[in-house]
Design a protein around this motif. Sequence first.
Motif, PDB file in Angstrom:
ATOM      1  N   PHE A 124     -22.396   0.833   7.290  1.00 57.19           N
ATOM      2  CA  PHE A 124     -21.764   1.391   5.769  1.00 57.19           C
ATOM      3  C   PHE A 124     -20.989   0.261   5.204  1.00 57.19           C
ATOM      4  N   ASP A 125     -21.168   0.137   3.813  1.00 51.59           N
ATOM      5  CA  ASP A 125     -20.289  -0.919   3.154  1.00 51.59           C
ATOM      6  C   ASP A 125     -20.054  -0.448   1.682  1.00 51.59           C
ATOM      7  N   ARG A 159      -8.426  -0.845  -4.234  1.00 50.07           N
ATOM      8  CA  ARG A 159      -8.021   0.449  -3.994  1.00 50.07           C
ATOM      9  C   ARG A 159      -6.990   0.675  -3.112  1.00 50.07           C
ATOM     10  N   SER A 160      -6.361   1.866  -3.230  1.00 49.18           N
ATOM     11  CA  SER A 160      -5.330   2.193  -2.373  1.00 49.18           C
ATOM     12  C   SER A 160      -5.687   2.587  -0.882  1.00 49.18           C
ATOM     13  N   PHE A 161      -4.632   2.432   0.110  1.00 49.92           N
ATOM     14  CA  PHE A 161      -5.174   2.847   1.441  1.00 49.92           C
ATOM     15  C   PHE A 161      -5.775   4.269   1.556  1.00 49.92           C
ATOM     16  N   GLN A 162      -5.185   5.267   0.772  1.00 50.99           N
ATOM     17  CA  GLN A 162      -5.536   6.690   0.859  1.00 50.99           C
ATOM     18  C   GLN A 162      -6.905   6.764   0.165  1.00 50.99           C
ATOM     19  N   LEU A 163      -7.356   5.901  -0.855  1.00 50.58           N
ATOM     20  CA  LEU A 163      -8.310   6.191  -1.640  1.00 50.58           C
ATOM     21  C   LEU A 163      -9.546   5.542  -0.808  1.00 50.58           C
ATOM     22  N   VAL A 164      -9.270   4.459  -0.148  1.00 49.78           N
ATOM     23  CA  VAL A 164     -10.202   3.597   0.755  1.00 49.78           C
ATOM     24  C   VAL A 164     -10.664   4.624   1.970  1.00 49.78           C
ATOM     25  N   TYR A 165      -9.455   5.346   2.501  1.00 51.12           N
ATOM     26  CA  TYR A 165      -9.892   6.128   3.798  1.00 51.12           C
ATOM     27  C   TYR A 165     -10.672   7.177   3.218  1.00 51.12           C
ATOM     28  N   ASP A 166     -10.523   7.893   2.100  1.00 52.72           N
ATOM     29  CA  ASP A 166     -11.096   9.074   1.556  1.00 52.72           C
ATOM     30  C   ASP A 166     -12.694   8.581   1.449  1.00 52.72           C
ATOM     31  N   PHE A 167     -12.837   7.614   0.753  1.00 52.55           N
ATOM     32  CA  PHE A 167     -14.234   7.295   0.357  1.00 52.55           C
ATOM     33  C   PHE A 167     -14.897   6.672   1.472  1.00 52.55           C
ATOM     34  N   THR A 168     -14.277   5.965   2.421  1.00 50.14           N
ATOM     35  CA  THR A 168     -14.810   5.659   3.645  1.00 50.14           C
ATOM     36  C   THR A 168     -15.253   6.784   4.814  1.00 50.14           C
ATOM     37  N   ARG A 169     -14.256   7.797   4.757  1.00 41.85           N
ATOM     38  CA  ARG A 169     -14.618   8.654   5.316  1.00 41.85           C
ATOM     39  C   ARG A 169     -15.855   9.734   5.011  1.00 41.85           C
ATOM     40  N   ASN A 199     -15.022  -5.218   5.445  1.00 37.96           N
ATOM     41  CA  ASN A 199     -13.540  -5.536   5.890  1.00 37.96           C
ATOM     42  C   ASN A 199     -12.280  -4.724   5.370  1.00 37.96           C
ATOM     43  N   THR A 200     -12.462  -4.387   3.965  1.00 44.10           N
ATOM     44  CA  THR A 200     -11.535  -3.384   3.557  1.00 44.10           C
ATOM     45  C   THR A 200     -11.361  -2.185   4.234  1.00 44.10           C
ATOM     46  N   ALA A 201     -12.662  -1.424   4.304  1.00 39.62           N
ATOM     47  CA  ALA A 201     -12.716  -0.106   5.138  1.00 39.62           C
ATOM     48  C   ALA A 201     -12.147  -0.310   6.586  1.00 39.62           C
ATOM     49  N   SER A 202     -12.634  -1.586   7.155  1.00 39.97           N
ATOM     50  CA  SER A 202     -12.210  -1.757   8.473  1.00 39.97           C
ATOM     51  C   SER A 202     -10.556  -1.835   8.554  1.00 39.97           C
ATOM     52  N   ILE A 220      -9.715   6.799  11.162  1.00 41.81           N
ATOM     53  CA  ILE A 220     -11.242   7.674  11.566  1.00 41.81           C
ATOM     54  C   ILE A 220     -11.120   7.747  13.250  1.00 41.81           C
ATOM     55  N   GLN A 221     -11.081   6.442  13.841  1.00 41.97           N
ATOM     56  CA  GLN A 221     -11.243   6.499  15.420  1.00 41.97           C
ATOM     57  C   GLN A 221     -10.038   7.423  15.946  1.00 41.97           C
ATOM     58  N   GLN A 222      -8.913   7.419  15.449  1.00 44.63           N
ATOM     59  CA  GLN A 222      -7.912   8.002  16.268  1.00 44.63           C
ATOM     60  C   GLN A 222      -7.621   9.650  15.991  1.00 44.63           C
ATOM     61  N   HIS A 223      -7.788   9.732  14.706  1.00 47.27           N
ATOM     62  CA  HIS A 223      -7.585  10.981  14.172  1.00 47.27           C
ATOM     63  C   HIS A 223      -8.828  12.124  13.832  1.00 47.27           C
ATOM     64  N   ASP A 224      -9.605  11.468  13.362  1.00 43.78           N
ATOM     65  CA  ASP A 224     -11.000  12.205  12.924  1.00 43.78           C
ATOM     66  C   ASP A 224     -12.090  12.385  14.061  1.00 43.78           C
ATOM     67  N   LEU A 225     -12.143  11.209  14.688  1.00 46.77           N
ATOM     68  CA  LEU A 225     -13.523  11.578  15.745  1.00 46.77           C
ATOM     69  C   LEU A 225     -13.109  12.428  16.763  1.00 46.77           C
ATOM     70  N   PRO A 226     -12.077  12.667  17.386  1.00 46.95           N
ATOM     71  CA  PRO A 226     -11.920  13.725  18.381  1.00 46.95           C
ATOM     72  C   PRO A 226     -11.929  15.030  17.686  1.00 46.95           C
ATOM     73  N   LEU A 227     -11.930  15.213  16.336  1.00 47.86           N
ATOM     74  CA  LEU A 227     -12.011  16.575  15.880  1.00 47.86           C
ATOM     75  C   LEU A 227     -13.586  16.782  15.493  1.00 47.86           C
ATOM     76  N   ILE A 228     -14.280  15.880  14.961  1.00 47.06           N
ATOM     77  CA  ILE A 228     -15.368  15.937  14.560  1.00 47.06           C
ATOM     78  C   ILE A 228     -16.502  15.928  15.919  1.00 47.06           C
ATOM     79  N   ASP A 229     -16.308  14.789  16.651  1.00 43.88           N
ATOM     80  CA  ASP A 229     -17.379  14.765  17.875  1.00 43.88           C
ATOM     81  C   ASP A 229     -16.844  13.571  18.511  1.00 43.88           C
ATOM     82  N   PRO A 230     -16.094  13.524  19.635  1.00 48.93           N
ATOM     83  CA  PRO A 230     -15.685  12.678  20.289  1.00 48.93           C
ATOM     84  C   PRO A 230     -16.590  11.660  21.090  1.00 48.93           C
TER      85      PRO A 230
END
Length: 279
Positions: free
Chosen positions: A15-16, A51-61, A80-83, A90-100
């Motif tokens: 993804f980029d 972009r703001s942190f929240q928007l970058v997170y939302d778009f990346t997710r 780099n911005t998404a990283s 995504i690693q700590q909060h989302d993946l455990p819920l989506i698919d660990p």
Amino acid sequence: MNMKLSHDPAPIGVFDSGFGGLSVLREIRKTLPQYDYLFIGDNARAPYGVRSFQLVYDFTRQCVDYLFQQGCNLVILACNTASAKALRSIQQHDLPLIDPTRRVLGVIRPTVEKIGEITKTGNIGIFGTPGTIQSKSYDIEIAKMYPHFHVYGHPCPMWVPLVENRESEGPGADYFVKKDIDALLAQCSDIDTVILGCTHYPLLMNKIRQYMPQGINIIAQGEIVAESLEDYLRRHPEMEKKCSKGGSCTYCTTEEAEKFNTLASIFVNEKVEATHVTL
């Protein structure tokens, strides 16, 4: 969300936010040509750097979810911005819920790991988008691994537009590249290693080398991320088995496909035929 959960072998997702990650994908394919790859560029909403942190997170997710929906078990954030702004959540909060069992990896940590082998002075310069520099993600990762190093960041807001407007070899590039190099080195005269903390920046390498004093190491991320991925797959055979091996590469973009194809071909040095997708 219709998420494929079969865990059948599937392409490695890349993804980029725009085009720059294609320079990373190109190096990954050189190093690991046997695998299938699915690239998505969120070009319709680029650039992410302002972009703001929240928007970058939302778009990346959303883009990671899309790659998961296509079956990808492993996703590389070649941005780099998404990283900087989204990977940890995504690693700590989302993946455990989506698919660990799925994994999302970024480009900052492998780059930071490499500098320890290169620098002699421990004074590290970072060129990045305003968002990456503001996030201090490199500073944080370097402090974790090398607490005695000193980091000097400098934002380069004009470098991505220069590349995307095909001015990377033009006189405008000379002006801005020299100006930004001078500004970075003015912070510390003992910088001996400079990280190009944006995946667009390798396309300015000719100009960067022209204006960077001799003896300063310039770190581009493509080869480093490719080596890191190769090592990761060697260390995680359970994930390696979930990566399909057909040597193919498929491109998707949230922008109009024809527009994407023209510029994308510059980054990967081959003809690109992308598919438009809606997230």
